[in-house]
Write an enzyme that holds these catalytic residues in place. Structure first.
Site, short mmCIF file in Angstrom:
data_model
loop_
_atom_site.label_atom_id
_atom_site.label_comp_id
_atom_site.label_asym_id
_atom_site.label_seq_id
_atom_site.Cartn_x
_atom_site.Cartn_y
_atom_site.Cartn_z
N PHE A 1 62.82 -50.07 63.14
CA PHE A 1 63.41 -48.82 63.07
C PHE A 1 63.95 -48.55 64.43
CE2 PHE A 1 64.11 -44.23 63.58
CZ PHE A 1 64.76 -44.08 62.40
N ASP B 1 62.16 -51.66 72.75
CA ASP B 1 62.66 -50.46 72.26
C ASP B 1 61.20 -49.77 72.17
OD1 ASP B 1 62.78 -47.95 70.93
OD2 ASP B 1 64.03 -48.84 69.39
N LYS C 1 62.71 -39.93 73.24
CA LYS C 1 61.75 -39.04 72.92
C LYS C 1 61.18 -38.22 73.77
CE LYS C 1 61.37 -41.25 68.09
NZ LYS C 1 62.27 -39.99 67.53
#
Length: 417
Positions: free
Chosen positions: A152, A240, A269
């Protein structure tokens, strides 16, 4: 404003009215739990009815430092009174420090700031391709990137092109070519994919821990093996760390658990502290130096407000306090979850994770992940489900041990019930 009522004459609650309005006026691309948050502080949130909830999700790690962290709010307020946006048409006085300190935190040289995680992943893809053509010498149009199944990395059209999740892909094609998918955690499959066409392969893009897939931790030695394979074949290793980075796993970066330093970090984030969206691609001068003016950008990327908040996040991480807290509370979390899983009839089939991050697979006979999440919500604990019967636990790193134990006790009771 008139009070809305049900057919039987009873008034509709504020929660019901707000959810109904949201359903009527917003696209249904999310299925939130039926709670409407009004205020939050630390690890706790309060809804419009005055009910309190323990946040055990932390905005998918965007709120590592908790809701309303005073240091981050002070940094934001101070910058709000000065300047919030210049665009990259001009310099501003927070940009240089942000880039320099973030590069230092990562042990890198250069930073390309963006806003959202998906933007940062797209930026990393463009970076890898440009590096492949301009540095490695890959023939034009043949650059290939290897990714892992069940990944994801966002929901843009390019990113979903290499997703294996039918919900992310269906009816959104045609898809962007140039990606090869191999099973996550399978070093032999990664080696074979690299050997198949090493000359045209520009990067391997991986999550060190797969969050959306259920907090999947790769086998020991996997990340180190990928690092060695990419180094041998002149391929970039792009990590990531949007969810796994910045303290979540007990280290600044999840790659550190195997002593791995990738060629490129993709961050987001928690970098914005839950205040503003901040993301970045961080790498060496040899990699990020491939860009020329006009080839990539973002109006809000690296804006003064984002840089001010990001600088405070970096400063908070430099001392290691949050990483240590995540490591210590994470050890406690996983001990408690392991005991729960081992108990006869617990309803827990498997537990995975690292630091203050766990995926809990629940026996489908006890309910779907959504149903378990709703039962926990009724008891004052907020988590979120993924992939059927898996729930994710990722509280803010500022959570107290007593609160964490209380939340785990609610999970135990829900499963027992």
């Amino acid at each position: 404003m008139a009070i809305r009522r049900r057919r039987n004459g009873d008034p509709v609650t504020a929660t019901e009215a707000l959810i109904a309005s949201a359903e009527e006026h917003s696209a249904h691309n999310y299925h939130p739990l039926p709670v409407v948050v009004a205020t939050a502080e630390g690890a706790w949130m309060t809804d419009v009815e005055g009910n309190r909830y323990l946040d055990m999700l932390a905005g998918y790690s965007a709120l590592n430092f908790g809701h309303g962290n005073p240091r981050l709010l002070d940094a934001a307020r101070a910058q709000l009174g000065r300047v919030t946006l210049t665009s990259r048409a001009f310099h501003h006085d927070r940009f240089a420090d942000f880039c320099a300190r973030l590069a230092e935190l990562c042990g890198m040289e250069m930073v390309l700031p963006m806003n959202t995680g998906a933007e940062a992943v797209e930026t990393a893809v463009k970076t890898a391709r440009a590096w492949g053509y301009r540095v490695k010498g890959v023939p034009e149009g043949r650059a290939r990137i290897i990714v892992a199944g069940d990944n994801f990395h966002g929901r843009t059209t390019t990113v979903i092109s290499f997703s294996t999740d039918p919900e992310a892909r269906a009816d959104f094609g045609p898809y962007t070519p140039g990606f090869t998918v191999v099973p996550y955690g399978d070093l032999d499959a990664m080696s074979a994919a690299l050997d198949e066409n090493a000359e045209d392969t520009v990067a391997v893009l991986l999550e060190p821990i797969q969050g959306e897939a259920g907090v999947l931790v790769p086998p020991p030695g996997y990340l180190a093996g990928v690092r060695e394979l990419t180094r041998e074949r002149d391929v970039l290793f792009v990590a990531d760390e949007i969810q796994s980075g910045l303290g979540r796993t007990g280290r600044t970066f999840a790659c550190e658990h195997e002593g791995v330093v990738p060629d490129v970090y993709v961050l987001g984030k928690a970098l914005g502290g839950g205040v503003v969206p901040v993301s970045a691609v961080v790498s060496s001068r040899a990699v990020l130096g491939v860009f020329a003016p006009g080839e990539h950008g973002s109006t809000f990327g690296g804006n003064p407000l984002a840089c001010a908040v990001g600088l405070e996040v970096i400063e908070m991480l430099r001392g290691g306090e949050y990483q240590q807290r995540a490591a210590e509370l994470g050890d406690h979390l996983h001990r408690e979850l392991a005991l729960l899983a081992q108990a006869p009839g617990s309803g827990v089939r498997a537990v995975r994770g690292r630091g203050l991050w766990a995926g809990v697979d629940v026996d489908p006979a006890r309910g779907t992940g959504r149903e378990i999440s709703e039962r926990l919500m009724a008891r004052g604990v907020l988590v979120k489900d993924t992939h059927g019967s898996t729930i994710r636990i990722a509280p803010p790193l500022v959570i107290g041990k007593e609160d964490l134990d209380w939340g785990l006790g609610q999970l135990r009771d829900v499963l027992a019930g």
